[in-house]
Enzyme design. Structure first.
Site, PDB file in Angstrom:
ATOM      1  N   ASP A  57       0.792   5.512 -15.708  1.00  0.00           N
ATOM      2  CA  ASP A  57       0.940   4.145 -15.221  1.00  0.00           C
ATOM      3  C   ASP A  57      -0.331   3.680 -14.513  1.00  0.00           C
ATOM      4  OD1 ASP A  57       2.898   1.915 -14.574  1.00  0.00           O
ATOM      5  OD2 ASP A  57       2.193   2.433 -12.564  1.00  0.00           O
ATOM      6  N   ASP A 106      -2.808   2.845  -1.907  1.00  0.00           N
ATOM      7  CA  ASP A 106      -3.793   3.106  -2.961  1.00  0.00           C
ATOM      8  C   ASP A 106      -4.620   4.341  -2.648  1.00  0.00           C
ATOM      9  OD1 ASP A 106      -5.072   1.841  -5.466  1.00  0.00           O
ATOM     10  OD2 ASP A 106      -6.788   2.353  -4.216  1.00  0.00           O
ATOM     11  N   GLU A 128      -1.961   3.561 -19.404  1.00  0.00           N
ATOM     12  CA  GLU A 128      -1.575   2.153 -19.433  1.00  0.00           C
ATOM     13  C   GLU A 128      -2.746   1.352 -18.882  1.00  0.00           C
ATOM     14  OE1 GLU A 128       1.519  -1.031 -17.390  1.00  0.00           O
ATOM     15  OE2 GLU A 128       0.546   0.584 -16.292  1.00  0.00           O
ATOM     16  N   ASN A 180      -2.454   6.525  -9.267  1.00  0.00           N
ATOM     17  CA  ASN A 180      -3.185   5.488  -8.545  1.00  0.00           C
ATOM     18  C   ASN A 180      -2.674   5.264  -7.127  1.00  0.00           C
ATOM     19  OD1 ASN A 180      -4.995   3.017  -8.432  1.00  0.00           O
ATOM     20  ND2 ASN A 180      -2.991   2.052  -8.123  1.00  0.00           N
ATOM     21  N   HIS A 199      -6.366   1.024 -12.723  1.00  0.00           N
ATOM     22  CA  HIS A 199      -6.603   0.799 -11.304  1.00  0.00           C
ATOM     23  C   HIS A 199      -7.223   1.981 -10.567  1.00  0.00           C
ATOM     24  CE1 HIS A 199      -4.524  -3.101 -11.371  1.00  0.00           C
ATOM     25  NE2 HIS A 199      -3.807  -2.531 -12.331  1.00  0.00           N
TER      26      HIS A 199
END
Length: 329
Positions: A146, A115, A183, A47, A150
């Site tokens: 992880d 990002d 996640e 991400n 997102h």
């Protein structure tokens, strides 16, 4: 230079963090694990990267690209591989402020970390090249991903298809399939099961099981846990089921199992509850995941206070904190 407490502040995705040694050292670890009949799961992030991009004006997420975003001249080539140094491969929209707004938590900077624009084919291909290398060249068997919540909704289907293709010969030679779990930080069984159906990954961390198991082990009613299991059929696909889910009791963000269980319990009560919670995890469906240190009775606190050293430490509070099974270290 900013420092990271969490380990997801990556700039070079092709090398092991020098605190831990070299790539050759890591290969020795995976080779040793395989000789012992063990598999190696690598904790990764797709991400975001380390915080290199800067903003000429104060950046708050507003749904549009901040045109003042830039990479400082002395850090133009700070990241590896090279596609990570291309400003157009990032959203450049400033830090997330509203964590309940999907557009914002998918496109904003997570805690200031840069990002990535995971919609870009260059990002999909780049991460497929990176992480297939860790499988093919260094022996990794799977991944814990992880901040899976997102990235954009199509990324994992695209990326995982490439990953399977690029590692197929290696995994066939090992007689196994590549594994991964995301996640996706959400406690709703309907949301998690939807994630399994819509994304290309084999599995996800079961954030619905975690609070239900802790609550039951604390002496709560069994209905919460029962409701989690009643939704198991929602996870069914031709290749997946609730037995693929990763069960856990605590982690580095929320705190350890013993910390979450403790409340007003005495240590003898906590010992019984801690054992019982682990019984619930081990003896029900899913793949159990133990957070390091739980097996020796670490308690700690939430978030950063759940990341203690297991060995000699300079941190006074970690030396003196209670343990479930014995005296402080």
């Amino acid at each position: 230079k900013q420092q990271s407490s969490h380990g997801y502040f990556v700039t070079d995705f092709t090398k092991i963090d020098p605190h831990w040694g070299t790539n050759a050292d890591f290969k020795n670890v995976t080779d040793c694990a395989h000789r012992l009949g063990m598999k190696v799961i690598l904790d990764i992030v797709v991400n975001h990267t380390g915080d290199i991009i800067q903003y000429g004006a104060k950046a708050d997420y507003n749904g549009t690209v901040n045109n003042s975003a830039y990479i400082p001249e002395d850090l133009k080539n700070a990241k590896a591989p090279a596609f990570l140094n291309d400003l157009s491969n990032y959203h450049n929209m400033g830090p997330i402020k509203n964590w309940n707004n999907k557009a914002e938590y998918q496109n904003g900077d997570f805690g200031g970390l840069d990002d990535l624009k995971t919609e870009n084919q260059a990002v999909v291909d780049g991460f497929a090249d990176i992480y297939s290398m860790w499988v093919n060249d260094y022996g990794v068997d799977g991944f814990r991903i992880d901040t899976a919540k997102h990235v954009d909704d199509q990324f994992f289907t695209r990326w995982w298809t490439e990953m399977v293709q690029k590692t197929q010969a290696t995994m066939t030679a090992r007689g196994q399939k590549l594994f991964a779990f995301g996640e996706y930080y959400d406690g709703s069984t309907s949301t998690l099961s939807g994630y399994i159906h819509k994304q290309g990954l084999p599995s996800v961390l079961d954030f619905a099981f975690q609070p239900a198991a802790i609550g039951y082990a604390q002496g709560g009613d069994a209905s919460g846990l029962a409701n989690v299991f009643k939704a198991d059929n929602d996870y069914l696909t031709p290749t997946k089921s609730a037995y693929n889910l990763i069960n856990f009791l605590g982690n580095h963000d929320m705190g350890r199992a013993a910390y979450l269980l403790r409340g007003a319990m005495t240590l003898p009560e906590l010992r019984k509850a801690d054992l019982f919670a682990h019984d619930v995890m081990f003896l029900t469906r899913g793949i159990p995941s133990i957070f390091y240190g739980d097996e020796v009775g670490m308690i700690g606190g939430g978030d950063k206070a759940a990341r203690q050293d297991m060995f000699s430490t300079m941190v006074k509070t970690w030396k003196e904190e209670d343990r479930v099974w014995g005296d402080p270290i």
